[in-house]
Design an enzyme around this catalytic site. Structure first.
Site, PDB file in Angstrom:
ATOM      1  N   GLY A 280      34.477 -39.530  13.129  1.00 16.56           N
ATOM      2  CA  GLY A 280      35.567 -39.159  14.015  1.00 16.56           C
ATOM      3  C   GLY A 280      36.279 -40.337  14.646  1.00 16.56           C
TER       4      GLY A 280
ATOM      5  N   ILE B 288      41.127 -53.369   5.413  1.00 18.40           N
ATOM      6  CA  ILE B 288      42.352 -53.238   4.621  1.00 18.40           C
ATOM      7  C   ILE B 288      43.449 -52.749   5.557  1.00 18.40           C
ATOM      8  CG2 ILE B 288      43.452 -52.024   2.698  1.00 18.40           C
ATOM      9  CD1 ILE B 288      40.744 -51.951   1.322  1.00 18.40           C
TER      10      ILE B 288
ATOM     11  N   HIS C 278      44.829 -42.717   4.565  1.00 17.55           N
ATOM     12  CA  HIS C 278      43.520 -42.076   4.672  1.00 17.55           C
ATOM     13  C   HIS C 278      43.601 -40.773   3.884  1.00 17.55           C
ATOM     14  CE1 HIS C 278      39.889 -40.743   7.192  1.00 17.55           C
ATOM     15  NE2 HIS C 278      40.187 -39.729   6.412  1.00 17.55           N
TER      16      HIS C 278
ATOM     17  N   ARG D 201      29.220 -32.772   7.160  1.00 21.11           N
ATOM     18  CA  ARG D 201      29.388 -31.644   8.069  1.00 21.11           C
ATOM     19  C   ARG D 201      30.712 -30.974   7.763  1.00 21.11           C
ATOM     20  NH1 ARG D 201      33.414 -33.935  11.146  1.00 21.11           N
ATOM     21  NH2 ARG D 201      33.254 -36.169  11.523  1.00 21.11           N
TER      22      ARG D 201
END
Length: 525
Positions: free
Chosen positions: A166, A205, A210, A295
């Site tokens: 997170g 980087i 993402h 999860r």
């Protein structure tokens, strides 16, 4: 394990509600646990049974493994769903469940030890030819030793909590003289957030995208993916907007499929079962394994909307020993889905959390709209926990239609009593770079998006003030001009980019109406 009769969710808020809804559809009884601060929440009211497990401090309640296990035994539950955050990726918690004969609705502790511990995960996936980012060989405890490794790698480097997730427990060191302080800060945050201070290093980087792959694996050797999500709109490693599929892969279906299959291979490499997310960083046509979240994730609902499949319900079914009821070919990828995280944060004040009471709460509706939330009129946003109020998830036939629908839904969303991130999302949906898919994880900081948003809001207020002043003069023509300018600004016009020296832009100057700049004795507005 067999069929469940009763399931506890060792979590709070909207994810507890999400789990309970899935259990109800499966005919399974539900048990809530809560801290003193959460006694009046919707999750507690929804559950068949509820038990207080301690004070508001997470270490005394939602991170208190002995207390949660004892409560589960007293309630005679068959299984515990950990949700996300808190103990969701805790090896110790998974082992505690296993030792007590309580099913952990997630991967086994052995799988978490391979994938939930980030440095071990890298070694594991490399065996399945999944590309990884260069970094340290395992965790490093000593700051001076870590500094030498960082110098060999070359700055910048990123320091990451081995048990983290997170965006927590992560620090970027751009140069040698700031490394030690960043390293120790990451250790402290890892200890507080995950009860583990261990960290490792990776080459940083700069400003990648993402991209992550949602996977689901049963206990009979079957593994599928639900496509990828793009989570590149972030603030300090915290995701703000997620979408599926990734705009970066629209024109390269072969690379898109390669990333998706790499996600499945990564999960299989750890003998993984349950729902999970394999995260990659992507830049210049290359992708690298970053970590696996062992999860269910906050943004799982994006993939649910994208594929029209219930992931959480299947996660529970897998925990009961059932086989996956679908193959990869059964999963259809349709249209586009976008999620906006609505947080109790002030984007105009460095995203400062704004705990307090939600005095008015009205959610949007209509086709393709989903809101996952635990909020209601009078809902108390606690300073002890995450500031997320709701997740707005929108689907439509293509990306631009989806953006348009998100805009409409955000305009309908009403939250009063606390400041939220809704204004930021509204501006982002109007942003041409976002519309074109031209962004990455560094976009907000690099473009000074929030600073420009603040300036634009000030100019819009100035335009509105000018309109009211013109109406006060009884000049209908003048008022009409000001009204048109204000409306154009709210649509993201270039007016908001001009600025006079010494103060907020004069609205008539912005409009090119130099003859009106002396309005009201040349008062600046």
């Amino acid at each position: 394990m067999g069929e469940f009769e009763k399931v506890m969710c060792a979590n709070r808020g909207e994810i507890a509600i999400r789990v309970f809804r899935a259990c109800q559809e499966l005919g399974i009884g539900t048990v809530a646990v809560y801290s003193d601060a959460d006694k009046a929440t919707l999750a507690v009211k929804m559950a068949d049974e509820s038990y207080c497990i301690g004070s508001p401090m997470p270490t005394e309640s939602y991170l208190n493994i002995p207390k949660i296990i004892d409560t589960a035994k007293d309630a005679d539950v068959d299984a515990i769903h950990p949700g996300y955050g808190f103990l969701a990726e805790s090896i110790d918690f998974a082992r505690a469940c296993e030792s007590e004969g309580i099913k952990f609705i997630g991967p086994t502790s052995a799988s978490i030890s391979k994938m939930g511990v980030k440095d071990v995960a890298k070694v594991t996936v490399m065996k399945r030819n999944v590309p990884t980012v260069p970094g340290s060989k395992g965790v490093i405890d000593d700051p001076q030793e870590a500094l030498e490794v960082a110098k060999d790698m070359g700055f910048p480097v990123i320091i990451k909590a081995a048990y983290g997730g997170g965006g927590k427990g992560m620090r970027v060191a751009w140069k040698e003289d700031e490394f030690i302080s960043m390293f120790e800060a990451a250790q402290r945050e890892g200890a507080v957030a995950f009860a583990h201070p261990e960290v490792y290093l990776e080459k940083y980087i700069i400003d990648p995208r993402h991209i992550e792959v949602q996977v689901l694996c049963d206990e009979h050797g079957h593994a599928v993916h639900f496509g990828e999500r793009d989570c590149s709109i972030q603030r300090r490693n915290q995701k703000l907007i997620e979408e599926a599929p990734s705009p970066a892969l629209f024109n390269d279906p072969e690379l898109q499929e390669e990333i998706r299959q790499a996600g499945v291979r990564a999960a299989v490499s750890a003998d993984y079962t349950s729902a999970g997310t394999v995260e990659f960083i992507f830049k210049d046509g290359q992708f690298y394994f970053m970590e696996m979240n062992t999860r269910i994730q906050v943004e799982h609902c994006v993939s649910e909307m994208y594929t029209n499949r219930d992931i959480v319900r299947r996660q529970i079914e897998i925990a009961m020993g059932r086989k996956l009821d679908l193959t990869q070919d059964d999963i259809e990828f349709r249209g586009h889905a976008i999620e906006c995280r609505i947080n109790a944060e002030d984007p105009f004040n460095d995203f400062m959390p704004t705990p307090g009471t939600v005095s008015r709460y009205e959610t949007p509706g209509g086709a393709g709209i989903r809101v996952d939330s635990a909020a209601f009129d009078g809902f108390q946003i606690s300073p002890f926990y995450d500031s997320m109020i709701a997740k707005l998830i929108v689907w439509d036939e293509d990306r631009q239609k989806c953006i348009n629908r998100v805009q409409r839904a955000l305009n309908e969303f009403v939250i009063k009593g606390v400041k939220t991130t809704i204004p930021l999302h509204q501006r982002m949906m109007q942003n041409p770079d976002f519309a074109s898919g031209n962004f990455d994880t560094g976009y907000l900081a690099r473009t000074k998006f929030v600073e420009k948003m603040k300036q634009q809001v000030e100019e819009e207020k100035a335009a509105e003030l000018a309109r009211r002043e013109a109406e006060g003069f009884g000049n209908e023509k003048l008022a009409a001009i000001a009204t048109a300018i204000a409306a154009q600004m709210k649509r993201g016009s270039a007016f908001g980019k001009k600025e006079e020296k010494g103060g907020i832009s004069n609205i008539w100057g912005l409009a090119g109406r130099l003859d009106l700049q002396d309005l009201k004795l040349k008062r600046r507005i």
